[in-house]
Design an enzyme around this catalytic site. Sequence first.
Site, PDB file in Angstrom:
ATOM      1  N   MET A   1       1.405   3.316   3.135  1.00  0.00           N
ATOM      2  CA  MET A   1       2.246   2.844   4.231  1.00  0.00           C
ATOM      3  C   MET A   1       3.729   3.048   3.990  1.00  0.00           C
ATOM      4  O   MET A   1       4.554   2.470   4.687  1.00  0.00           O
ATOM      5  CB  MET A   1       1.958   1.360   4.488  1.00  0.00           C
ATOM      6  CG  MET A   1       0.557   1.088   4.995  1.00  0.00           C
ATOM      7  SD  MET A   1       0.169   1.970   6.535  1.00  0.00           S
ATOM      8  CE  MET A   1       1.225   1.073   7.673  1.00  0.00           C
TER       9      MET A   1
ATOM     10  N   HIS B   1      19.230  25.480  34.306  1.00  0.00           N
ATOM     11  CA  HIS B   1      18.079  25.982  35.069  1.00  0.00           C
ATOM     12  C   HIS B   1      17.447  27.140  34.276  1.00  0.00           C
ATOM     13  O   HIS B   1      18.160  27.928  33.661  1.00  0.00           O
ATOM     14  CB  HIS B   1      18.560  26.483  36.430  1.00  0.00           C
ATOM     15  CG  HIS B   1      17.490  27.171  37.229  1.00  0.00           C
ATOM     16  ND1 HIS B   1      16.560  26.488  37.966  1.00  0.00           N
ATOM     17  CD2 HIS B   1      17.212  28.495  37.388  1.00  0.00           C
ATOM     18  CE1 HIS B   1      15.745  27.350  38.563  1.00  0.00           C
ATOM     19  NE2 HIS B   1      16.127  28.580  38.228  1.00  0.00           N
TER      20      HIS B   1
ATOM     21  N   SER C   1       0.829  -1.200   0.000  1.00  0.00           N
ATOM     22  CA  SER C   1       0.000   0.000   0.000  1.00  0.00           C
ATOM     23  C   SER C   1       0.865   1.252   0.000  1.00  0.00           C
ATOM     24  O   SER C   1       1.735   1.414   0.871  1.00  0.00           O
ATOM     25  CB  SER C   1      -0.914   0.016   1.226  1.00  0.00           C
ATOM     26  OG  SER C   1      -1.585   1.261   1.351  1.00  0.00           O
TER      27      SER C   1
ATOM     28  N   GLY D   1       6.093   3.029   6.987  1.00  0.00           N
ATOM     29  CA  GLY D   1       5.665   2.133   8.057  1.00  0.00           C
ATOM     30  C   GLY D   1       4.502   2.646   8.884  1.00  0.00           C
ATOM     31  O   GLY D   1       3.953   3.730   8.653  1.00  0.00           O
TER      32      GLY D   1
ATOM     33  N   CYS E   1       4.260   3.648  12.101  1.00  0.00           N
ATOM     34  CA  CYS E   1       4.422   4.812  12.983  1.00  0.00           C
ATOM     35  C   CYS E   1       4.131   6.118  12.262  1.00  0.00           C
ATOM     36  O   CYS E   1       3.365   6.945  12.746  1.00  0.00           O
ATOM     37  CB  CYS E   1       5.835   4.830  13.567  1.00  0.00           C
ATOM     38  SG  CYS E   1       6.148   6.240  14.645  1.00  0.00           S
TER      39      CYS E   1
END
Length: 441
Positions: free
Chosen positions: A38, A426, A35, A41, A43
Amino acid sequence: MKEYDLIVIGFGKAGKTLAKFMGRQGKEVAVIEKSSRMYGGTCINIGCIPSKLLIHDSAKQRPFEQSIARKEEVTSLLNKKNYHKLSGEENVEVIDAKAHFKSNKVLELHFADGTAEEMTAEHIVINTGAVSNVPPIKGVIESKHVYDSEGIMQLTKQPKRLVIVGGGYIALEFAASFGDFGTEVTVLERGNQILGHEDQEIAAMAIKDMEAHNVTFVLNASTEAFEDQGDEVIVKTSQGDFTADAVLYATGRKPNTDLGLENTDIELGARGEIKVNEYLETTVPNVYAAGDVTGGPQFTYISLDDFRVIKDGLVGERKRTTENRGIIPYTVFITPPISVVGMTADEARAKGYDIMEGRVKVSSITRHTIDDEGRGLFKSVVDKKTHQILGATLYGVKSDELINLIALAMNQQVPYEVIRDTIYTHPTIVESFNDLFNVSE
């Protein structure tokens, strides 16, 4: 019959990375993907990227329809980028077709135009991922309002009421996202606990926070049927009926092995996964499997490490294995996220460790006043005898980033004092480690 040095079935993380690497080694490589949706993949296209985008946007109070449109833009961009990065590689051929094994090393490719051809290779890697596990509930296929995790992200109109069947991590992430969008979410869990494998103090906090954001949990609820009534769906359960505009079934994913493996000597495990050894070799020589299809943790970063294992097996010294990749962290991307590595205090005690514990409320970290997000609690577990970090559970903003530092320290066997005494910038969340690892005996 065309021959290659390497055939990769599936365009997932492990496969595409291996294909690119081997192509650059001068090997002739074919990547088979059934496909075009896809490319890149799971994710990128239907998994972590689009779902985390929706979680991000919902927390920012962006409109649902706007977020869906942005999700489509992002996934389309990444899909095309992945295709062109691989198809543009010398020695790599991307083929749109459905692969089917005819024998151990011979594949038959079926194309959209009805034609077919055979090919073979010295090495074959199966990287076909996983698919949604459709629960055996009456009406699950027939209903027009019931979706899996892929389908629910295709909605263009926000549901006012969403029922989620299942209380696992995927279910919770969608619950948090839709809840923050303003949808009334009901989570139906057939067990008696949510986040039962996590630190229970933090689990209770997360559940309470989600309940304050339009999410209701119903425990011991066995879902029996879905019945459409016009634009609504009735969810029949052992705890009564629930009416919704949409239903998501989040009942797990199973390995995608629709490949004609019955024509091979490749063996499957009890859960339908492809059996592999520590080098990700199947029971057929020179045929490998990587990613979700092996039945392991369904994380993209595991698939990436599978690439490293197979690569080392093909061109390296076979030192990298699935058994020596170390401690693996993970994150449940609710808002704020829960990130975990190693053991909880209860798990450590159960295994006989004499432990020291640290804890820091996110509301006590100066940075929270800037981020305007004081929810959460960080907890650490240290071995009193060896001073090694045994685990940590971080519930709070940026925990998905911070957990990787603790995993690194654990894998490198860094004593907790090093993390405790490091000078951090910080104002940041990470400077909380000075207090988190100021553990008491």
